[in-house]
Design an enzyme around this catalytic site. Sequence first.
Site, PDB file in Angstrom:
ATOM      1  N   GLY A 296      -0.035  -3.206 -10.206  1.00  0.00           N
ATOM      2  CA  GLY A 296      -0.968  -3.607  -9.229  1.00  0.00           C
ATOM      3  C   GLY A 296      -0.232  -2.885  -7.925  1.00  0.00           C
ATOM      4  N   THR A 300       2.697  -6.673  -3.663  1.00  0.00           N
ATOM      5  CA  THR A 300       1.995  -7.580  -4.446  1.00  0.00           C
ATOM      6  C   THR A 300       2.660  -8.672  -5.009  1.00  0.00           C
ATOM      7  OG1 THR A 300       1.075  -6.414  -6.122  1.00  0.00           O
ATOM      8  CG2 THR A 300      -0.609  -6.347  -4.126  1.00  0.00           C
ATOM      9  N   GLU A 522     -20.354   0.289  18.302  1.00  0.00           N
ATOM     10  CA  GLU A 522     -19.891  -0.931  17.461  1.00  0.00           C
ATOM     11  C   GLU A 522     -20.894  -2.027  17.696  1.00  0.00           C
ATOM     12  OE1 GLU A 522     -18.017  -0.511  15.147  1.00  0.00           O
ATOM     13  OE2 GLU A 522     -17.106   1.378  15.946  1.00  0.00           O
TER      14      GLU A 522
END
Length: 705
Positions: A296, A300, A522
Amino acid sequence: MSARLPEQELPVELTPFAAVEAAYPTELGRVCEALQRGLPVMVEADKELTPFFYKCLRDRLKREGKQFLYLDGRAAQEPPPGMPAPSLMSTLIAQLREAVRGAVRERIVVLPHLDLLTTSSGGLTTEAREVIPLLYENPEMVWVGFKDPSFPLPRVIENLFPHRESILGVSRERLRYLVTQRESRKFGRGLQPYALYKHVSGVNAVRLRRLLGAITGEDYPADARPAYAQLRNATLSGSLSVPDLDLHRDIGGYVKVKERLQRELLDVLAHKDTLGDAEQVKQVESLLPRGMIFWGPPGTGKTLFAKAMASALGAAVTVVSGPELKSRWVGESEENLRQIFVRARQAAPSIIVFDELDSFASARGTYTGSGVEHSMVNQLLTEMDGFRKEELVFVVGTTNFVESLDPALLRPGRFEFQLCIPYPNSTDRRAILSIYDRKLGLGLSERALEYAVKRTGDLVEGTGSRYSGDHLQALCRALARRRLREGNPGPTEPIDVEQALTEYLDRPELTAAEEKVVATHEAGHALCALHCPHAPPIDRISIRGDLAGSLGFVQYADRAHRYVVTRGQLLDNLCMLFGGREAEALLLEDVSIGSAQDLEQATEIARALVQEFGMGGDATLAVQRFAPHDARAPSLPLSNATLEQLDAQVRHLLESQRQRARDILQRERGLLLALRDLLLERKVLDREAFAHLVPSAAPKESSRG
């Protein structure tokens, strides 16, 4: 529970010599047979076992009329007063020379310390260069050499011994003969050999007798765990330790990962402990995966899960960095690997964690270094294939690139158990943050916890990666330091979380005019999203430049449906992408280059709608499929007329959604200005901050195109 042996079936007393005879009858028999045939033998055994094994061997062969000459380098008599004592090696060389060239008679020459001839890296010492010719001088000599498992031997010495015997630990079947009646009482009424064995499988018979004799406590205790704990602590050597990490209490989230570990490994081992039939136990042991790949993204918790697994098993953990194993000296990398396995087997139950396994176990043919990786992979596989099934020794390899590993490692029987540990989702992040909140005393309010979960759902500010467990730990530690500095005993609020995340970020310093452009852009994206029926809810809008490669951004909540994508969703995506550019054109009467990436993404979506998904609006148009090896080359050629039609459909989609975005912004111009001004004032808006600007029953535009 596993079957118990009645106390009266166990030996009353047991000397170390009797223990060696009881523990290794098969090995002693094989060595005796080889010596009787005139074959030199090398015995690999712990130093403390060597003199006892030799005496048992000598007693057996004496009955056959064999004589032994024991050469350990010790002088036969003390040197005269005032004279220096000769060195051990010089005495050994003299003894060897006399044995090889002296009186000729049939006898077996014993070399109890072969490791004296080698350096720590497995090379020959200066004195050993004199010994080697003597060892090969008389081919009629029958040698017995003893080698410590921790020391490598040069090939020139190993080749002298055609028969080799390796002794590490004891077999489970012989354990019942190595525990006395008095010692068994420390473990309750009746001995459970299977329960005891997992604590001592790597301990030789002599050391086992010493450990069992040192156990303290009452006889026939109601709880035998203290006695087993004494054994476990006594078998840990050097820096080895059993981690104290609960899989469910100390690791947050990752329900599926925990469930798979529990069901595939921990529950199987727990079931094995309840069995009493030897055949059933062996059958269960054959099902256990000895090699595991935890893969992974970085941070993690791959190594953390391995440690939690070790804690559940009461196993010692050895964490090895792949790059540290490599050596520029020939053979030393493989020897490093071998010694790691020796130590792990001696301290069983144990888990070896190879961090960054891909650093030396990548697919063959892809090596760019000296090629030592190929030899290291072979050594790793050899060591794993040498495990006894009853030994609780597991190998965990962690990697960020499982696809780069050598396929030979991943086949069944080796690293067959593969566990993906991804970035944490919102549920995982909430659980991880709650654990650190409890451990560090952060006092996170419910609003702060919810804000932290949402805030860490996107990319890490200043990088291109998502938030991992390590990032969440760093955030919580920053909050703890902040509370310590400020002496704040109150609850932690969302503003504290935001400051901990962004306090030391190196952000671009925008001028007022630049901020106005970014805020307009935005706000345009956000307003179009609020009026698109298939757009996900907005979690956050920012113009602080705190996302890698972007001066501002709109962060959306996770979609309710992640695996099914509809035409309406893709059309809404196009409209939202045009929102920033059209807002600039509407309010500023100019456009910036900041919309270039939006246009690129919009074009890719529109082309996919038309050419790959057949959603351009004209069902008669052909779908242009692409060859898997080249995304730009069509697998079936299309006519120029068809290609022109496809391009026309792409242009139509882009133009219709651009116009749709402009219509929304023109109609909601007042709301667009209010949202832009609020962004300029606060820089960052969460959903609550701009909810009052948008009526709850705001009309949703239909997806046109």
